[in-house]
Write a protein that holds these residues in place. Sequence first.
Motif: not given
Length: 120
Positions: A5-19
């Motif tokens: 909820p605080h967006g702490l990990i979003e910058a390091q997340l690889p967006l490979d579309r798992p969802h």
Amino acid sequence: MLHDPHGLIEAQLPLDRPHEALVTAVLAWTNPTLAARDYEQIALQLTGYARALAADVTRHVALPKHDGRSALADVILRETNRRLSVPTAGTARCVQNRARLVRALYTRLDRLTEPLPATA
């Protein structure tokens, strides 16, 4: 799970579309009968992923002012903030709304990252 909820990990997340498969499945529901806690867990996953996608869209928005893609990204980001400010509920409707939001963010991100057509 990607509840951040605080967006702490979003910058390091690889967006490979798992969802993407989850979004497709949720949007195909016609009459689901899950327990409220199951809906809540799915909504939390989609919420976290929507926040990560919104952060990625924000990073790509630094386009020239004359590029209309930037203005459209601003619109989707405002809508994302508005929709994510609504607390999740343990309902299929809530989960499907979060899935639609993730799908819209995928679409916007695709448009932001595609190269502009060459002008003659």
